[in-house]
Write a protein that holds these residues in place. Sequence first.
Motif, PDB file in Angstrom:
ATOM      1  N   TYR A   1      32.826  26.584 -63.541  1.00 51.26           N
ATOM      2  CA  TYR A   1      31.994  26.353 -64.728  1.00 51.26           C
ATOM      3  C   TYR A   1      30.583  26.842 -64.451  1.00 51.26           C
ATOM      4  CZ  TYR A   1      35.298  23.232 -67.100  1.00 51.26           C
ATOM      5  OH  TYR A   1      36.377  22.715 -67.763  1.00 51.26           O
ATOM      6  N   ASP A   2      30.052  27.655 -65.313  1.00 46.60           N
ATOM      7  CA  ASP A   2      28.630  28.021 -65.236  1.00 46.60           C
ATOM      8  C   ASP A   2      28.238  28.692 -66.546  1.00 46.60           C
ATOM      9  OD1 ASP A   2      26.043  29.159 -64.641  1.00 46.60           O
ATOM     10  OD2 ASP A   2      26.511  28.917 -62.531  1.00 46.60           O
ATOM     11  N   THR A   3      27.220  28.174 -67.187  1.00 41.63           N
ATOM     12  CA  THR A   3      26.800  28.774 -68.458  1.00 41.63           C
ATOM     13  C   THR A   3      26.027  30.064 -68.235  1.00 41.63           C
ATOM     14  OG1 THR A   3      24.759  27.532 -68.360  1.00 41.63           O
ATOM     15  CG2 THR A   3      26.539  26.537 -69.632  1.00 41.63           C
TER      16      THR A   3
ATOM     17  N   ALA B   1      18.685  29.012 -58.115  1.00 42.43           N
ATOM     18  CA  ALA B   1      17.906  29.351 -56.916  1.00 42.43           C
ATOM     19  C   ALA B   1      18.371  30.693 -56.367  1.00 42.43           C
ATOM     20  CB  ALA B   1      18.071  28.257 -55.862  1.00 42.43           C
ATOM     21  N   THR B   2      19.674  30.925 -56.437  1.00 45.43           N
ATOM     22  CA  THR B   2      20.211  32.175 -55.875  1.00 45.43           C
ATOM     23  C   THR B   2      19.623  33.381 -56.609  1.00 45.43           C
ATOM     24  OG1 THR B   2      22.239  30.941 -55.434  1.00 45.43           O
ATOM     25  CG2 THR B   2      22.353  33.337 -55.219  1.00 45.43           C
ATOM     26  N   ALA B   3      19.514  33.266 -57.935  1.00 46.64           N
ATOM     27  CA  ALA B   3      18.977  34.396 -58.699  1.00 46.64           C
ATOM     28  C   ALA B   3      17.491  34.630 -58.389  1.00 46.64           C
ATOM     29  CB  ALA B   3      19.165  34.144 -60.189  1.00 46.64           C
TER      30      ALA B   3
ATOM     31  N   MET C   1      21.527  23.753 -49.250  1.00 45.55           N
ATOM     32  CA  MET C   1      21.330  24.936 -48.380  1.00 45.55           C
ATOM     33  C   MET C   1      19.848  25.217 -48.126  1.00 45.55           C
ATOM     34  SD  MET C   1      24.412  25.899 -47.749  1.00 45.55           S
ATOM     35  CE  MET C   1      25.651  24.759 -48.300  1.00 45.55           C
ATOM     36  N   GLY C   2      18.979  24.552 -48.870  1.00 47.98           N
ATOM     37  CA  GLY C   2      17.540  24.677 -48.598  1.00 47.98           C
ATOM     38  C   GLY C   2      17.044  26.107 -48.681  1.00 47.98           C
ATOM     39  N   THR C   3      16.313  26.517 -47.637  1.00 55.88           N
ATOM     40  CA  THR C   3      15.707  27.856 -47.635  1.00 55.88           C
ATOM     41  C   THR C   3      16.669  28.921 -47.108  1.00 55.88           C
ATOM     42  OG1 THR C   3      14.874  27.472 -45.412  1.00 55.88           O
ATOM     43  CG2 THR C   3      13.400  26.902 -47.204  1.00 55.88           C
TER      44      THR C   3
HETATM   45  C1  LIG Z   1      12.041  31.620 -54.658  1.00 57.95           C
HETATM   46  C2  LIG Z   1      13.169  31.405 -53.696  1.00 57.95           C
HETATM   47  C3  LIG Z   1      13.385  32.323 -52.681  1.00 57.95           C
HETATM   48  C4  LIG Z   1      14.450  32.124 -51.787  1.00 57.95           C
HETATM   49  N1  LIG Z   1      14.675  33.060 -50.807  1.00 57.95           N
HETATM   50  C5  LIG Z   1      15.750  32.898 -49.991  1.00 57.95           C
HETATM   51  C6  LIG Z   1      16.065  33.885 -49.022  1.00 57.95           C
HETATM   52  O1  LIG Z   1      15.426  34.928 -48.931  1.00 57.95           O
HETATM   53  N2  LIG Z   1      17.118  33.657 -48.201  1.00 57.95           N
HETATM   54  C7  LIG Z   1      17.885  32.518 -48.289  1.00 57.95           C
HETATM   55  O2  LIG Z   1      18.839  32.383 -47.507  1.00 57.95           O
HETATM   56  N3  LIG Z   1      17.616  31.585 -49.208  1.00 57.95           N
HETATM   57  C8  LIG Z   1      16.574  31.744 -50.056  1.00 57.95           C
HETATM   58  N4  LIG Z   1      16.292  30.797 -50.978  1.00 57.95           N
HETATM   59  C9  LIG Z   1      17.134  29.587 -51.007  1.00 57.95           C
HETATM   60  C10 LIG Z   1      18.455  29.885 -51.716  1.00 57.95           C
HETATM   61  O3  LIG Z   1      18.180  30.525 -52.908  1.00 57.95           O
HETATM   62  C11 LIG Z   1      19.250  28.594 -51.933  1.00 57.95           C
HETATM   63  O4  LIG Z   1      19.516  27.972 -50.705  1.00 57.95           O
HETATM   64  C12 LIG Z   1      20.585  28.866 -52.606  1.00 57.95           C
HETATM   65  O5  LIG Z   1      20.497  29.883 -53.555  1.00 57.95           O
HETATM   66  C13 LIG Z   1      21.141  27.621 -53.245  1.00 57.95           C
HETATM   67  O6  LIG Z   1      22.331  27.990 -53.891  1.00 57.95           O
HETATM   68  P1  LIG Z   1      23.173  26.988 -54.768  1.00 57.95           P
HETATM   69  O7  LIG Z   1      24.424  27.690 -55.128  1.00 57.95           O
HETATM   70  O8  LIG Z   1      23.274  25.671 -54.056  1.00 57.95           O
HETATM   71  O9  LIG Z   1      22.270  26.688 -56.064  1.00 57.95           O
HETATM   72  P2  LIG Z   1      21.889  27.622 -57.309  1.00 57.95           P
HETATM   73  O10 LIG Z   1      21.741  29.031 -56.889  1.00 57.95           O
HETATM   74  O11 LIG Z   1      20.743  26.973 -57.997  1.00 57.95           O
HETATM   75  O12 LIG Z   1      23.164  27.573 -58.240  1.00 57.95           O
HETATM   76  C14 LIG Z   1      23.484  26.454 -59.027  1.00 57.95           C
HETATM   77  C15 LIG Z   1      24.293  26.946 -60.216  1.00 57.95           C
HETATM   78  O13 LIG Z   1      24.818  25.804 -60.882  1.00 57.95           O
HETATM   79  C16 LIG Z   1      24.771  26.036 -62.289  1.00 57.95           C
HETATM   80  N5  LIG Z   1      24.803  24.709 -62.921  1.00 57.95           N
HETATM   81  C17 LIG Z   1      23.931  23.694 -62.750  1.00 57.95           C
HETATM   82  N6  LIG Z   1      24.307  22.618 -63.493  1.00 57.95           N
HETATM   83  C18 LIG Z   1      25.448  22.963 -64.119  1.00 57.95           C
HETATM   84  C19 LIG Z   1      26.341  22.287 -65.018  1.00 57.95           C
HETATM   85  N7  LIG Z   1      26.127  21.031 -65.425  1.00 57.95           N
HETATM   86  N8  LIG Z   1      27.445  22.952 -65.472  1.00 57.95           N
HETATM   87  C20 LIG Z   1      27.677  24.234 -65.092  1.00 57.95           C
HETATM   88  N9  LIG Z   1      26.859  24.923 -64.239  1.00 57.95           N
HETATM   89  C21 LIG Z   1      25.769  24.304 -63.763  1.00 57.95           C
HETATM   90  C22 LIG Z   1      23.471  26.809 -62.485  1.00 57.95           C
HETATM   91  O14 LIG Z   1      23.537  27.580 -63.679  1.00 57.95           O
HETATM   92  C23 LIG Z   1      23.453  27.704 -61.235  1.00 57.95           C
HETATM   93  O15 LIG Z   1      24.060  28.950 -61.508  1.00 57.95           O
HETATM   94  C24 LIG Z   1      15.266  30.976 -51.906  1.00 57.95           C
HETATM   95  C25 LIG Z   1      15.052  30.077 -52.946  1.00 57.95           C
HETATM   96  C26 LIG Z   1      14.011  30.283 -53.843  1.00 57.95           C
HETATM   97  C27 LIG Z   1      13.816  29.308 -54.969  1.00 57.95           C
END
Ligand SMILES: Cc1cc2nc3c(=O)[nH]c(=O)nc-3n(C[C@H](O)[C@H](O)[C@H](O)COP(=O)(O)OP(=O)(O)OC[C@H]3O[C@@H](n4cnc5c(N)ncnc54)[C@H](O)[C@@H]3O)c2cc1C
Length: 345
Positions: free
Chosen positions: A31-33, A39-41, A304-306
């Motif tokens: 599921y993802d809208t 954060a990944t984008a 996953m933090g940074t």
């Molecule tokens: C500015 C910035 C720079 C970064 N640079 C790096 C880097 O260079 N290297 C690195 O390793 N890490 C980096 N990071 C950290 C990294 O981006 C994160 O650790 C990682 O992307 C987290 O991924 P995630 O899948 O947990 O979350 P996200 O990428 O936030 O994904 C969550 C997804 O869940 C979806 N979602 C949320 N709620 C719902 C719902 N109710 N129903 C359906 N879908 C939902 C959202 O649409 C989103 O697509 C950076 C972060 C930031 C903010």
Amino acid sequence: MTPDITIVGQGICGSLLSWALIQRGLSVRVYDTGSHLSATAAASGLLNPITGKRYVKSWMVDDLIPTAEKVYADLGQALSIQVYTPMPIYKLLGSIREQNDWSARTTDSTYQQYLSDTTLHKLNEDWLINDFGAFAIQGGGIVHTPSFLSRYREYLRDKGMLYEESLTQEEALQRKDRIIFCDGYRSAREGIFTTLPWQIVKGEYLLIRIKEFYDDRIVGGDTTISPAGQPGLWYAGATYQWHYETIAPTAQYRDEVIESLHQMLRVPFEVVHHGAGVRPSTRYRRPFLGFHPQHPHIGIFNGMGTKGMSLAPYWSERLAAHIADGTPLPDEVDVTRQLSVSTAP
Ligand SMILES: Cc1cc2nc3c(=O)[nH]c(=O)nc-3n(C[C@H](O)[C@H](O)[C@H](O)COP(=O)(O)OP(=O)(O)OC[C@H]3O[C@@H](n4cnc5c(N)ncnc54)[C@H](O)[C@@H]3O)c2cc1C
């Protein structure tokens, strides 16, 4: 038909976990809208084995990097795109003391694969201020996050595995299927995982245009500059904001990145985009994996933090093995254990 596993979120966590489960023959639904903040984008996509002012190896990096290289290579082949490009990271040194710290680190044999280049480099002085030189880190690189996210989304859509809808924890609690939340910082804000030790950190970044600059390396100084996947375009940032009032980009932090760029660059640059994201970081810098003790059909893959780009490939494999074969998770990442302890009388 109900899939074996439902995943909420298609950031790096939801994408890689779904991929690891599919490789083990399980059926998934994601599921993802596509409209929430991701954060990944927002990430530059860097994998950096040596971090901080003391130039120390990241936690578990000797295991994380080989797994990441393999997972991204397999995905690249399946999706017919380049997901990951290995690239050296040049760190600008700011003082004689920093030169000495780096030099001492190069004599440590456990750092050999990352710091085998012991040359003190001079980078192009027409482009960069580097009075104390720079050193090179090997073993890192860049995940091309925008193209990976959109291509993997197409892959899921083609296979009928993508649901372009939102699914909340409240809704998930009413269901019986196994659902894993990969929803980034949202799990810290609401729902059944909020009591985990989160430490959310906002980050702001810029995309800048420079006429001529390095496209074969990442350069770290006051901020980090990396190729942004298009000729003439670089990513600059990101900031770290532990306290913030809005998740939107702000003028204050735009100026902070610009100021850092002025401390590094001699060439002019033009800002073409200013963005922000929220890192799902954790107090003890360990990710969160596994199923909720009181709601065992609901799980999490998060925190996953940074370092999402280096942590998610390894931990998605471990969580997929846990789901498919019952392989235990290490205590330090297992939320079943952490939440049982925190809710015990
Ligand atoms: C500015 C910035 C720079 C970064 N640079 C790096 C880097 O260079 N290297 C690195 O390793 N890490 C980096 N990071 C950290 C990294 O981006 C994160 O650790 C990682 O992307 C987290 O991924 P995630 O899948 O947990 O979350 P996200 O990428 O936030 O994904 C969550 C997804 O869940 C979806 N979602 C949320 N709620 C719902 C719902 N109710 N129903 C359906 N879908 C939902 C959202 O649409 C989103 O697509 C950076 C972060 C930031 C903010």
